[in-house]
Enzyme design. Structure first.
Site, mmCIF file in Angstrom:
data_model
loop_
_atom_site.group_PDB
_atom_site.id
_atom_site.type_symbol
_atom_site.label_atom_id
_atom_site.label_comp_id
_atom_site.label_asym_id
_atom_site.label_seq_id
_atom_site.Cartn_x
_atom_site.Cartn_y
_atom_site.Cartn_z
ATOM 1 N N ASP A 34 0.854 -1.195 0.000
ATOM 2 C CA ASP A 34 0.000 0.000 0.000
ATOM 3 C C ASP A 34 0.885 1.238 0.000
ATOM 4 O O ASP A 34 1.933 1.275 0.644
ATOM 5 C CB ASP A 34 -0.921 0.025 1.233
ATOM 6 N N THR A 37 -1.854 6.342 0.973
ATOM 7 C CA THR A 37 -2.417 7.648 0.625
ATOM 8 C C THR A 37 -3.339 8.054 1.768
ATOM 9 O O THR A 37 -3.463 7.333 2.771
ATOM 10 C CB THR A 37 -3.264 7.561 -0.664
ATOM 11 N N ALA A 83 -5.746 -1.669 -5.095
ATOM 12 C CA ALA A 83 -5.248 -0.282 -4.978
ATOM 13 C C ALA A 83 -5.921 0.615 -5.998
ATOM 14 O O ALA A 83 -5.949 0.308 -7.185
ATOM 15 C CB ALA A 83 -3.733 -0.258 -5.172
ATOM 16 N N GLU A 85 -7.646 4.988 -6.410
ATOM 17 C CA GLU A 85 -8.355 6.150 -5.887
ATOM 18 C C GLU A 85 -9.828 5.780 -6.028
ATOM 19 O O GLU A 85 -10.260 5.361 -7.111
ATOM 20 C CB GLU A 85 -8.022 7.398 -6.710
ATOM 21 N N THR A 134 -15.708 -2.239 -10.089
ATOM 22 C CA THR A 134 -16.955 -1.682 -9.549
ATOM 23 C C THR A 134 -18.100 -1.795 -10.551
ATOM 24 O O THR A 134 -17.865 -1.842 -11.763
ATOM 25 C CB THR A 134 -16.717 -0.199 -9.186
ATOM 26 N N TYR A 160 -13.961 8.806 -11.842
ATOM 27 C CA TYR A 160 -13.642 7.562 -11.125
ATOM 28 C C TYR A 160 -14.053 6.343 -11.946
ATOM 29 O O TYR A 160 -13.236 5.453 -12.221
ATOM 30 C CB TYR A 160 -14.345 7.542 -9.758
ATOM 31 N N SER A 163 -12.048 5.800 -15.052
ATOM 32 C CA SER A 163 -10.693 5.271 -14.826
ATOM 33 C C SER A 163 -10.757 3.782 -14.482
ATOM 34 O O SER A 163 -9.895 3.001 -14.894
ATOM 35 C CB SER A 163 -9.963 6.067 -13.739
ATOM 36 N N LYS A 164 -11.781 3.368 -13.743
ATOM 37 C CA LYS A 164 -11.927 1.939 -13.436
ATOM 38 C C LYS A 164 -12.269 1.156 -14.708
ATOM 39 O O LYS A 164 -11.776 0.050 -14.925
ATOM 40 C CB LYS A 164 -13.009 1.717 -12.376
ATOM 41 N N ASN A 190 -19.921 -1.160 -1.098
ATOM 42 C CA ASN A 190 -19.613 -1.905 0.114
ATOM 43 C C ASN A 190 -19.799 -1.019 1.346
ATOM 44 O O ASN A 190 -19.676 0.203 1.263
ATOM 45 C CB ASN A 190 -18.139 -2.326 0.115
ATOM 46 N N LYS A 199 -17.203 8.255 2.713
ATOM 47 C CA LYS A 199 -18.249 7.531 1.986
ATOM 48 C C LYS A 199 -19.543 7.591 2.800
ATOM 49 O O LYS A 199 -19.516 7.783 4.014
ATOM 50 C CB LYS A 199 -17.820 6.072 1.763
ATOM 51 N N HIS A 308 -24.465 12.972 -11.217
ATOM 52 C CA HIS A 308 -24.783 11.947 -10.204
ATOM 53 C C HIS A 308 -25.575 10.772 -10.809
ATOM 54 O O HIS A 308 -26.718 10.954 -11.226
ATOM 55 C CB HIS A 308 -25.608 12.619 -9.105
HETATM 56 P P1 NAD Z 1 -9.956 2.805 -0.392
HETATM 57 O O1 NAD Z 1 -9.868 4.174 -0.972
HETATM 58 O O2 NAD Z 1 -10.473 2.630 0.996
HETATM 59 O O3 NAD Z 1 -8.521 2.117 -0.423
HETATM 60 C C1 NAD Z 1 -7.652 2.208 -1.513
HETATM 61 C C2 NAD Z 1 -6.260 1.826 -1.028
HETATM 62 O O4 NAD Z 1 -5.361 1.897 -2.154
HETATM 63 C C3 NAD Z 1 -5.714 2.777 0.035
HETATM 64 O O5 NAD Z 1 -5.171 2.019 1.095
HETATM 65 C C4 NAD Z 1 -4.624 3.557 -0.690
HETATM 66 O O6 NAD Z 1 -3.560 3.954 0.164
HETATM 67 C C5 NAD Z 1 -4.164 2.538 -1.723
HETATM 68 N N1 NAD Z 1 -3.552 3.180 -2.890
HETATM 69 C C6 NAD Z 1 -4.018 4.249 -3.599
HETATM 70 N N2 NAD Z 1 -3.151 4.564 -4.587
HETATM 71 C C7 NAD Z 1 -2.138 3.655 -4.519
HETATM 72 C C8 NAD Z 1 -0.978 3.436 -5.284
HETATM 73 N N3 NAD Z 1 -0.657 4.235 -6.316
HETATM 74 N N4 NAD Z 1 -0.156 2.411 -4.950
HETATM 75 C C9 NAD Z 1 -0.461 1.605 -3.898
HETATM 76 N N5 NAD Z 1 -1.553 1.773 -3.128
HETATM 77 C C10 NAD Z 1 -2.379 2.791 -3.435
HETATM 78 O O7 NAD Z 1 -10.791 1.969 -1.428
HETATM 79 P P2 NAD Z 1 -11.767 0.721 -1.210
HETATM 80 O O8 NAD Z 1 -13.131 1.224 -0.963
HETATM 81 O O9 NAD Z 1 -11.125 -0.215 -0.251
HETATM 82 O O10 NAD Z 1 -11.755 0.083 -2.678
HETATM 83 C C11 NAD Z 1 -10.801 -0.914 -3.038
HETATM 84 C C12 NAD Z 1 -11.039 -1.337 -4.468
HETATM 85 O O11 NAD Z 1 -12.361 -1.848 -4.599
HETATM 86 C C13 NAD Z 1 -10.919 -0.201 -5.478
HETATM 87 O O12 NAD Z 1 -10.284 -0.702 -6.622
HETATM 88 C C14 NAD Z 1 -12.366 0.179 -5.773
HETATM 89 O O13 NAD Z 1 -12.491 0.698 -7.075
HETATM 90 C C15 NAD Z 1 -13.051 -1.162 -5.637
HETATM 91 N N6 NAD Z 1 -14.470 -1.112 -5.235
HETATM 92 C C16 NAD Z 1 -14.853 -0.400 -4.145
HETATM 93 C C17 NAD Z 1 -16.196 -0.405 -3.760
HETATM 94 C C18 NAD Z 1 -16.663 0.333 -2.530
HETATM 95 O O14 NAD Z 1 -17.871 0.398 -2.282
HETATM 96 N N7 NAD Z 1 -15.794 0.881 -1.712
HETATM 97 C C19 NAD Z 1 -17.127 -1.117 -4.517
HETATM 98 C C20 NAD Z 1 -16.694 -1.843 -5.633
HETATM 99 C C21 NAD Z 1 -15.352 -1.831 -5.979
HETATM 100 P P1 TYD Z 2 -20.556 7.219 -1.971
HETATM 101 O O1 TYD Z 2 -20.455 6.557 -0.637
HETATM 102 O O2 TYD Z 2 -19.648 8.378 -2.258
HETATM 103 O O3 TYD Z 2 -20.413 6.059 -3.067
HETATM 104 P P2 TYD Z 2 -20.656 6.114 -4.680
HETATM 105 O O4 TYD Z 2 -20.731 7.516 -5.110
HETATM 106 O O5 TYD Z 2 -19.438 5.428 -5.191
HETATM 107 O O6 TYD Z 2 -21.927 5.332 -4.898
HETATM 108 O O7 TYD Z 2 -22.046 7.742 -2.169
HETATM 109 C C1 TYD Z 2 -23.151 6.857 -2.100
HETATM 110 C C2 TYD Z 2 -24.381 7.642 -2.458
HETATM 111 O O8 TYD Z 2 -24.616 8.623 -1.431
HETATM 112 C C3 TYD Z 2 -24.260 8.437 -3.739
HETATM 113 O O9 TYD Z 2 -25.515 8.420 -4.411
HETATM 114 C C4 TYD Z 2 -23.921 9.846 -3.287
HETATM 115 C C5 TYD Z 2 -24.633 9.947 -1.960
HETATM 116 N N1 TYD Z 2 -23.990 10.833 -0.963
HETATM 117 C C6 TYD Z 2 -24.733 11.859 -0.347
HETATM 118 O O10 TYD Z 2 -25.925 12.062 -0.636
HETATM 119 N N2 TYD Z 2 -24.101 12.640 0.588
HETATM 120 C C7 TYD Z 2 -22.786 12.462 0.911
HETATM 121 O O11 TYD Z 2 -22.259 13.227 1.751
HETATM 122 C C8 TYD Z 2 -22.051 11.394 0.283
HETATM 123 C C9 TYD Z 2 -20.600 11.160 0.616
HETATM 124 C C10 TYD Z 2 -22.701 10.600 -0.641
#
Ligand code: NAD
Ligand code: TYD
Length: 368
Positions: A34, A37, A83, A85, A134, A160, A163-164, A190, A199, A308
């Site tokens: 990691d 960041t 890993a 953003e 995602t 975002y 890029s994914k 998640n 989030k 949105h």
């Molecule tokens: P997060 O932002 O909590 O964690 C991302 C991690 O990646 C951090 O620990 C950060 O330090 C590390 N990182 C960022 N840039 C890096 C780099 N250049 N080199 C090495 N490490 C780096 O994200 P998350 O919510 O845990 O998501 C993890 C993965 O799952 C992502 O690829 C995201 O697109 C995917 N995902 C997330 C969700 C969600 O709801 N959170 C849902 C579906 C998919």
């Molecule tokens: P988020 O947790 O940022 O995940 P994603 O945009 O990847 O789905 O947001 C979840 C939903 O909640 C999204 O529709 C945006 C909304 N939202 C708010 O209404 N207020 C907030 O402060 C945030 C962070 C998200």
């Protein structure tokens, strides 16, 4: 027995996955990488640090030399790539970092895997590059559209998700062009322990505790499918273990909620807890519930997020049929567990929010 390299291992899902994997696969060794960041938190890996099958490496996926060295020296046969953003709002204000890490970074990893695994043939066992992605790559659904399947055309709308999507295409291309063994999972939103409080769910919960307003974007009727993070880990495990190489699998909770309904649910659950447990009012005196009020009073509708997406929903039929995948946690129990976790980990989120954690990282992990 496998040797894993888990990227983004100190983030929300990566850290949950490390704990999950060490517990479920007692013969495997894990290298956790990691860059730490703002979203990465070494404390998320506390429970793993003492395990002799675990090692943490502070490094960046864009560092190709380091990636090649790790793959070869640690004899890695399974790379699980988290890993990234990951926050849509940040991608709107600053897309560059999303291109750098999610697109360029994923490509550097693919190049390293291709070189070490396919060209130099350094590993004499079957290998796999699993890419974590995602459902947002599929774009936005209207209320009566069927959920996303693996055949839904990509139509990303935010920097975002774009890029994914680009990273998903690169992973696919490395399979088709070079024969790199890959799998990809596209998962819905998640929630659970260790989620960074930017989030929706942790942000709202912590704002309730601190008496800050609860910012609802637009009309609050945007819909997401929500999955407890451990169920995502189980799904990824299923794809790695049984998934067809070169394929993608949608993972979801079959659990669609409008944002405002989730926020109201958390308000109710938290108020009930304050009613049952007087110590909460002492710990969180700024919470409306501490003075006999209701958390809902904090709800504030704010300007909508640009572009949105209205609705995400997942059709997980392929994962169910091919992998036997089924989420175990109901939303009701998952949200209660999540509340428990944040209420019992106040030091974790205070350090994350007041920045003292970052100062600590800078002292202990000078870049390099
Ligand atoms: P997060 O932002 O909590 O964690 C991302 C991690 O990646 C951090 O620990 C950060 O330090 C590390 N990182 C960022 N840039 C890096 C780099 N250049 N080199 C090495 N490490 C780096 O994200 P998350 O919510 O845990 O998501 C993890 C993965 O799952 C992502 O690829 C995201 O697109 C995917 N995902 C997330 C969700 C969600 O709801 N959170 C849902 C579906 C998919
Ligand atoms: P988020 O947790 O940022 O995940 P994603 O945009 O990847 O789905 O947001 C979840 C939903 O909640 C999204 O529709 C945006 C909304 N939202 C708010 O209404 N207020 C907030 O402060 C945030 C962070 C998200």
């Amino acid at each position: 027995m496998a040797n894993l390299l888990i990227t983004g291992a100190a983030g929300f899902i990566g850290a949950n996955f490390v704990h999950y994997w060490l517990a479920r696969h007692p013969a495997d060794r894990v290298v956790a990488l990691d860059a730490l960041t703002y979203a990465g938190n070494i404390n998320n890996l506390d429970g793993a640090m003492a395990n002799e099958r675990f090692r943490f490496v502070h490094g960046d996926i864009r560092d190709g030399e380091l990636m090649e060295q790790l793959l070869a020296d640690a004899d890695i046969d399974l790379l699980v790539h988290f890993a990234a953003e990951s926050h849509v709002d940040r991608s709107i204000h600053g897309p560059e970092a999303f291109i750098d890490t999610n697109v360029v970074g994923t490509h550097v990893l693919l190049q390293a895997a291709r070189k070490v695994w396919l060209e130099e043939k350094r590993i004499d066992r079957p290998v796999l590059f699993h890419h974590v992605s995602t459902d947002e790559v599929y774009g936005s659904l209207a209320s009566d559209d069927p959920p996303f399947t693996e055949q839904t055309p990509y139509a990303p709308n935010s920097p975002y998700s774009a890029s994914k999507a680009a990273s998903d295409h690169l992973v696919r291309a490395y399979h088709h062009t070079y024969g790199l063994p890959v799998t990809t999972s596209n998962c819905s939103n998640n929630y659970g322990p260790y989620q960074f409080p930017e989030k929706l769910i942790p942000l709202m919960l912590l704002n309730m505790l601190e008496g800050r307003s609860l910012p609802i974007y637009g009309d609050g009727r945007n819909i997401r499918d929500w999955l407890y993070v451990e169920d995502h880990c189980v799904g990824i495990d299923g794809v790695i273990t049984h998934g067809r190489r070169g394929e993608t699998y949608n993972i979801g909770g079959n659990n669609e909620w409008a944002n405002i309904d989730i926020v109201q649910l958390i308000c109710r659950l938290l108020d009930q807890r304050f009613g049952r447990d007087p110590s909460l009012a002492e710990r969180f005196p700024a919470a409306p519930a501490a003075g006999g009020g209701r958390s809902e009073e904090l709800i504030t509708y704010v300007t909508d997020r640009p572009g949105h997406d209205r609705r995400y929903a997942i059709d997980a039929t392929r994962a169910r049929n091919e992998l036997g995948y089924q989420p175990a946690e109901s939303f009701e129990t998952g949200i209660e567990k999540t509340l428990d976790w944040y209420l019992t980990h106040e030091a974790w989120w205070r350090a994350v929010m007041d920045g003292s954690y970052r100062e600590w990282v800078e002292r202990h992990y000078a870049q390099g």
